[in-house]
Design an enzyme around this catalytic site. Structure first.
Site, PDB file in Angstrom:
ATOM      1  N   LYS A  80      37.516  59.580  46.162  1.00  0.00           N
ATOM      2  CA  LYS A  80      36.268  59.538  46.931  1.00  0.00           C
ATOM      3  C   LYS A  80      36.189  58.233  47.727  1.00  0.00           C
ATOM      4  O   LYS A  80      36.647  57.197  47.243  1.00  0.00           O
ATOM      5  CB  LYS A  80      35.130  59.622  45.899  1.00  0.00           C
ATOM      6  CG  LYS A  80      33.737  59.564  46.435  1.00  0.00           C
ATOM      7  CD  LYS A  80      32.723  59.699  45.302  1.00  0.00           C
ATOM      8  CE  LYS A  80      31.450  58.980  45.678  1.00  0.00           C
ATOM      9  NZ  LYS A  80      30.430  58.952  44.647  1.00  0.00           N
ATOM     10  N   LYS A 135      32.302  52.393  48.360  1.00  0.00           N
ATOM     11  CA  LYS A 135      32.001  51.133  49.032  1.00  0.00           C
ATOM     12  C   LYS A 135      32.691  49.972  48.341  1.00  0.00           C
ATOM     13  O   LYS A 135      32.775  48.883  48.895  1.00  0.00           O
ATOM     14  CB  LYS A 135      30.484  50.908  49.147  1.00  0.00           C
ATOM     15  CG  LYS A 135      29.698  50.835  47.851  1.00  0.00           C
ATOM     16  CD  LYS A 135      28.192  50.657  48.158  1.00  0.00           C
ATOM     17  CE  LYS A 135      27.354  50.752  46.900  1.00  0.00           C
ATOM     18  NZ  LYS A 135      25.911  50.663  47.169  1.00  0.00           N
ATOM     19  N   LYS A 180      32.012  51.307  33.621  1.00  0.00           N
ATOM     20  CA  LYS A 180      31.560  49.975  34.023  1.00  0.00           C
ATOM     21  C   LYS A 180      31.841  48.949  32.941  1.00  0.00           C
ATOM     22  O   LYS A 180      32.124  47.789  33.240  1.00  0.00           O
ATOM     23  CB  LYS A 180      30.064  49.996  34.366  1.00  0.00           C
ATOM     24  CG  LYS A 180      29.759  50.629  35.700  1.00  0.00           C
ATOM     25  CD  LYS A 180      28.384  50.238  36.206  1.00  0.00           C
ATOM     26  CE  LYS A 180      28.063  50.956  37.503  1.00  0.00           C
ATOM     27  NZ  LYS A 180      26.663  50.770  37.908  1.00  0.00           N
TER      28      LYS A 180
END
Ligand code: TRP
Length: 335
Positions: free
Chosen positions: A200, A203, A118
């Site tokens: 994966k 979203k 992040k």
């Protein structure tokens, strides 16, 4: 011999109110939470404080929080059986996070792979909250004497840190925290990206075609599966590395219909990709239709939704208070 009254194991889990959830979130997490309610004492949280580690638009955030709550209930989380609440409604989460931060080493936080990821993605805003995010997560979990935490692979490192912090406190003050175990669902499907099936389903994927959202309308779902990436081998086998797209569709069909991989191969092996795509789309449409319907019902009555969340917060606060007192007295804060 005395009989000990049986206590249902306590489960805590949460999701961030950032954007809509995908089919992957449903098959990998929410559907599992719903079944856990049968024999666990569950707390399901909307972790809005965690979402603040990335800059949020205030109105959007508020809406996302209520939308996620409605989605929890729409998926089958039952407010009569489980405690469903918004993290920021229970101040003890932030309070315990502070206490736990004094038992967490900077070096431990620097090793968290999610922080490293992040920090790279949000390099213009590497705030202290992003760094201490796992401490808040530890507080969420330890605050309720949690036994089991259903999480995905990506959160296992945070759970290990939670245990390390708890063990450190326990060795200083005696048994203060229960040690939580990760719960990785065996039957949970690992749903992958429809455009890049080695990744994966996320979203945050840039392409809409890459992800099926829980609330997608049937025609959108059909379109996404029809356009999903397969390969040019023109044979339906289960081979994750050679045919990741086909394997993903087979996995999704199995998860949505409750069939085994062997049945899937039996069913599809003499057919073409078009058939696999259409039937997988149909199965997902059937699976998600009742969820979407309940979601729209709940959204029509915001006051009722808020009442459910207020009730959840009251119950969560009561449970948290006892543990906060225990912790404060142990470390020497007057209670
Ligand atoms: N970090 C989790 C995620 O991003 C969300 C989360 C916050 C959580 N607190 C938690 C999950 C406590 C399980 C238990 O998915």
């Amino acid at each position: 011999m005395s009989t000990v009254p049986s206590r249902r194991p306590i489960v805590f889990s949460g999701a961030q109110p950032t954007g809509q959830l995908t089919l992957g979130n449903y098959l990998g997490a929410l559907r599992h939470w719903v079944t856990l309610q049968q024999d666990h004492d569950c707390l399901f949280c909307i972790v809005d404080l965690h979402a603040l580690t990335v800059r949020q638009d205030p109105n959007e955030l508020r809406q996302n929080i209520y939308d996620l709550a409605a989605l929890y209930f729409a998926c089958g989380i039952d407010p009569a059986r489980s405690t469903v609440f918004i993290q920021s409604h229970v101040p003890a989460h932030a309070e315990l996070a502070w206490l736990l931060s004094t038992f967490t080493q900077i070096g431990e936080l620097e090793r968290m792979t999610q922080f490293k990821d992040k920090a790279q993605r949000h390099h213009h805003n590497i705030n202290a909250g992003l760094f201490t995010y796992p401490v808040l997560m530890a507080a969420d979990i330890l605050l309720y004497d949690t036994d089991r935490v259903p999480v995905g692979e990506d959160q296992k490192q945070h759970l290990e840190l939670t245990r390390d912090i708890a063990i450190r406190c326990n060795s200083t003050y005696g048994p203060l925290f229960r040690l939580p175990d990760p719960l990785i669902a065996v039957e949970a499907a690992r749903v992958r990206d429809l455009q890049e099936p080695t990744k994966k389903m996320s979203k945050t994927a840039a392409s809409d075609l890459a992800k099926v959202m829980i609330l997608d309308e049937p025609d959108a779902i059909l379109k996404k599966f029809r356009k999903s990436v397969t390969d040019s081998l023109a044979t339906i086998r289960y081979h994750e590395t050679e045919q990741p797209g086909v394997a993903n569709l087979l996995d999704i069909w199995c998860a949505a219909t409750g069939n085994s991989r062997a049945t899937a191969l039996d069913h599809f092996s003499h057919h073409q990709y078009g058939r696999l795509k259409n039937e997988t789309a149909d199965a997902v449409i059937t699976l998600l239709a009742p969820v979407r319907e309940r979601y729209h019902q709940l959204s029509r009555d915001p006051a009722a939704l808020q009442a459910l969340l207020a009730d959840g917060a009251t119950r969560a606060k009561e449970r948290a208070a006892g543990i906060m007192n225990r912790v404060k007295s142990a470390i020497g804060l007057p209670v």
